[in-house]
Enzyme design. Structure first.
Site, PDB file in Angstrom:
ATOM      1  N   SER A  22      14.802   6.868 -22.737  1.00 27.45           N
ATOM      2  CA  SER A  22      13.490   7.457 -22.432  1.00 27.45           C
ATOM      3  C   SER A  22      12.507   7.241 -23.585  1.00 27.45           C
ATOM      4  CB  SER A  22      13.632   8.964 -22.188  1.00 27.45           C
ATOM      5  OG  SER A  22      14.363   9.201 -21.019  1.00 27.45           O
ATOM      6  N   GLY A  98      13.139   3.478 -12.814  1.00 26.97           N
ATOM      7  CA  GLY A  98      12.170   4.462 -12.329  1.00 26.97           C
ATOM      8  C   GLY A  98      11.142   4.804 -13.394  1.00 26.97           C
ATOM      9  N   ASP A 320      20.822  13.650 -16.057  1.00 26.37           N
ATOM     10  CA  ASP A 320      21.498  12.345 -16.065  1.00 26.37           C
ATOM     11  C   ASP A 320      22.974  12.455 -16.442  1.00 26.37           C
ATOM     12  OD1 ASP A 320      19.142  11.136 -15.312  1.00 26.37           O
ATOM     13  OD2 ASP A 320      18.550  10.659 -17.368  1.00 26.37           O
TER      14      ASP A 320
HETATM   15  C1  S3P Z   1      13.440  10.092 -17.297  1.00 23.16           C
HETATM   16  C2  S3P Z   1      13.337  11.252 -16.572  1.00 23.16           C
HETATM   17  C3  S3P Z   1      14.349  11.689 -15.594  1.00 23.16           C
HETATM   18  C4  S3P Z   1      15.676  10.966 -15.792  1.00 23.16           C
HETATM   19  C5  S3P Z   1      15.490   9.491 -15.995  1.00 23.16           C
HETATM   20  C6  S3P Z   1      14.603   9.202 -17.192  1.00 23.16           C
HETATM   21  C7  S3P Z   1      12.335   9.739 -18.212  1.00 23.16           C
HETATM   22  O1  S3P Z   1      13.865  11.408 -14.295  1.00 23.16           O
HETATM   23  O2  S3P Z   1      16.525  11.207 -14.706  1.00 23.16           O
HETATM   24  O3  S3P Z   1      16.737   8.847 -16.200  1.00 23.16           O
HETATM   25  O4  S3P Z   1      12.519   8.831 -19.053  1.00 23.16           O
HETATM   26  O5  S3P Z   1      11.287  10.370 -18.111  1.00 23.16           O
HETATM   27  P1  S3P Z   1      12.812  12.400 -13.565  1.00 23.16           P
HETATM   28  O6  S3P Z   1      11.712  12.623 -14.476  1.00 23.16           O
HETATM   29  O7  S3P Z   1      12.355  11.677 -12.332  1.00 23.16           O
HETATM   30  O8  S3P Z   1      13.609  13.629 -13.244  1.00 23.16           O
END
Ligand code: S3P
Length: 447
Positions: A22, A98, A320
Site C-alpha cells: 500500500s 485494485g 488482507d
Molecule cells: C488497500 C486497501 C484495502 C486492501 C487492499 C489495499 C490500499 O482495500 O484490501 O489490499 O492500499 O488502500 P479496500 O480499501 O478496498 O478495503
C-alpha cells in the site's frame, strides 16, 4: 506454477519481508503528482506496484528502479507537478491491482484528458461504483462497464468541486481516491468512513505539504495551493507479508521467527492484536519511525492458541490477513468466528468462498457465513492438492497451511504470490530447508 510443501521439524530464522504494497503504490502515485525528484527505498517490486509504475510511465512520468546495495529496490521518480501528467496514448492496465485503478481514478478525474483504466479478469469483476459515484458528485465525467459498476473505466477529467462524502463501505482505496481528487478540487473535501481504514495516504500527503486534517472516522483535505513537495522515504516491511510468517511460527510446534523492520501502523496492525488475544508468543520491539510510519521488529515463537472472534472496527485493520488467520483458526481448538467481513467477497477472489473451499481440502472445518467464516479447529491438517484461484493472499496462506500440515501439500497457481510478495516461495523454501521443499524457488534476496 505449482509448489510442493512439507512441514519441517523446526522453523527458525530471520525473514526480511518486502516493502509494504500500500505504501509503495502511494509513494509512486503521490510523487508522480509532486514537482521534482524523489527516491523511494525498499520499494515493493511486485506485479501490482509494477502495474502502477507502468501506468505512471504511460502518463508521462519518468522513473527507474535499481537494486541499491543491501537497501532493497530503490525507485527514483521525477514528478512533473500538479498539471504535469499527459494523456496516455493507450489504455492503462492496472492488471490485478485494485489500489492502482481506484487511486489513479481519483487523480485522473482531475486531469483534463481522456483515460481508460482496465485490468485482468479478476479486477474487471471488482466493484468500481464506489469510486465512480462520489467522483461524479465532485463533477468528474466517469463511466464504467456494467452500468458504471466495473472496469474498464473511462474518465474525462476536468474541474472538480469538494464534497462531503459518507462512504457506505470502509475502504482506504475509495477514501484515497477522493482525497487525491480533493487536492485538485475547488473547496474542501471531507470523507467519513464507517470504520477507520489504513491512513497511509493521509500521512504521506501531510509529509508532502498538503493540508489534511480530521480525526478517526473523518478526513478532510484542502485543495493544493502550490505544488506537492516530493518525498524521499524508506518503505517499511509489509505487515501483510509478515503475517504469513507470524501465523506459521505461532502454530508450528518448534518455531522462532524474527521479522525485522515491519510496518506496525495501528490501522494495519490488527493481526498482531488478534494473534496476541489468541495467546501467541509475539514480541514487538525497537519501535521507531520510518517514512512517517511506525516500524518495529517482530519475533514470534510456538504458542498454544485459543479461538477468537473478529468483527466490527477490527476488520479493516486486518482485512488482507483473514485467509492466513483462517489457517491459524483451523488449527486452534474451539470455534473462531469472523464477521462483518463481507468485503472479502470482492477482493482478488471471493475470499469467503475460496478460503473455505481450499482449507476444507486440507481437512479444516470451515463454514461460510454471509459476511465471514466460522472455523472449528482440528488437531491437524492433512496435506492435499489445493489451488490459489489466482489470488496472491490465498496462495501464500495455503503455503503456510502446507508448512503446518501432515504430508505433502501442493499449491497450484502458486505464482500469484508475485503480486505482493516476490520471493515468497524462495523464503518459504529456505525456512523449511530442514524439511523438504520441492518446486521452483523464485524471487530475490532482500537482505
Ligand atoms: C488497500 C486497501 C484495502 C486492501 C487492499 C489495499 C490500499 O482495500 O484490501 O489490499 O492500499 O488502500 P479496500 O480499501 O478496498 O478495503
Amino acid at each position: 506454477m505449482k509448489q510442493c510443501i512439507r512441514s519441517p521439524s523446526r522453523l527458525r530464522g530471520t525473514v526480511v519481508v518486502p516493502g509494504d504494497k500500500s505504501i509503495s503504490h502511494r509513494a509512486a502515485i503521490l510523487n508522480a503528482i509532486a514537482l521534482g525528484p524523489a527516491r523511494v527505498e525498499n520499494f515493493l517490486v511486485g506485479e501490482d506496484t509494477r502495474a502502477t509504475l507502468d501506468c505512471l510511465q504511460a502518463l508521462g512520468v519518468g522513473w527507474s528502479l535499481e537494486e541499491a546495495g543491501g537497501r532493497g529496490p530503490t525507485l527514483s521518480i521525477h514528478g512533473p507537478g500538479r498539471v504535469g501528467l499527459r494523456e496516455s496514448e493507450d489504455v492503462l492496465d492496472a492488471r490485478n491491482s485494485g489500489t492502482t485503478v481506484r487511486l489513479l481514478a481519483g487523480v485522473l478525474a482531475a486531469h483534463p484528458f481522456l483515460s481508460v483504466l482496465t485490468g485482468d479478469s479478476s479486477l474487471r469483476s471488482r466493484p468500481m461504483g464506489r469510486v465512480v459515484g462520489p467522483l461524479r458528485e465532485m463533477g468528474a465525467q466517469v463511466w464504467g462497464r456494467g452500468g458504471d459498476a466495473y472496469p474498464p473505466l473511462a474518465i474525462r477529467g476536468g474541474a472538480l468541486r469538494g464534497i462531503h462524502y459518507r462512504m457506505p463501505v470502509a475502504s482506504a482505496q475509495v477514501k484515497s481516491a477522493l482525497l487525491l481528487a480533493g487536492l485538485f478540487a475547488r473547496g474542501g473535501t471531507a470523507v467519513e468512513e464507517p470504520a477507520p481504514t489504513r491512513d497511509h495516504t493521509e500521512r504521506m500527503l501531510r509529509a508532502m505539504g498538503a493540508r489534511v486534517s480530521g480525526e478517526a472516522g473523518l478526513v478532510c483535505i484542502e485543495p493544493l495551493e502550490g505544488e506537492l513537495v516530493p518525498l524521499d522515504l524508506r518503505v517499511p516491511g509489509d505487515i501483510s507479508a509478515a503475517a504469513f510468517w507470524m501465523v506459521a511460527a505461532a502454530l508450528h510446534p518448534d518455531a522462532e521467527l524474527h521479522l525485522p523492520g515491519v510496518g506496525v501502523n495501528p490501522t494495519r496492525a490488527g493481526i498482531i492484536d488478534v494473534l496476541r488475544t489468541m495467546g501467541a508468543d509475539l514480541d514487538v520491539t525497537e519501535e521507531r519511525e520510518q517514512g512517517g510510519e511506525p516500524v518495529a521488529d517482530i519475533t514470534v515463537r510456538s504458542s498454544q492458541l485459543a479461538p477468537v472472534e473478529v468483527s466490527g472496527d477490527l476488520v479493516p485493520r486486518l482485512i488482507d490477513e483473514i485467509p492466513v488467520l483462517a489457517v491459524a483458526a483451523a488449527l486452534t481448538p474451539g470455534r473462531s468466528v469472523v464477521r462483518d467481513a463481507a468485503e472479502l467477497r470482492v477482493k482478488e477472489s471471493d475470499r469467503i468462498v475460496t478460503t473455505c473451499r481450499e482449507l476444507r481440502r486440507l481437512g479444516a472445518r470451515v463454514e461460510e457465513l454471509p459476511d465471514g467464516l466460522a472455523i472449528d479447529g482440528v488437531q491437524f491438517l492433512r496435506g492435499a492438492r489445493c489451488q490459489s484461484h489466482g489470488d496472491h493472499r490465498l496462495a501464500m496462506a495455503l503455503g503456510v497451511a502446507g508448512l503446518l500440515a501432515r504430508g505433502e501439500t501442493v499449491v497450484e497457481g502458486a505464482g500469484a504470490a508475485e503480486v505482493s510478495y516476490p520471493g515468497f516461495w524462495h523464503d518459504l523454501g529456505w525456512l523449511a530447508s530442514s524439511g523438504q521443499v520441492k518446486g521452483v524457488a523464485r524471487g530475490g534476496d532482500r537482505t
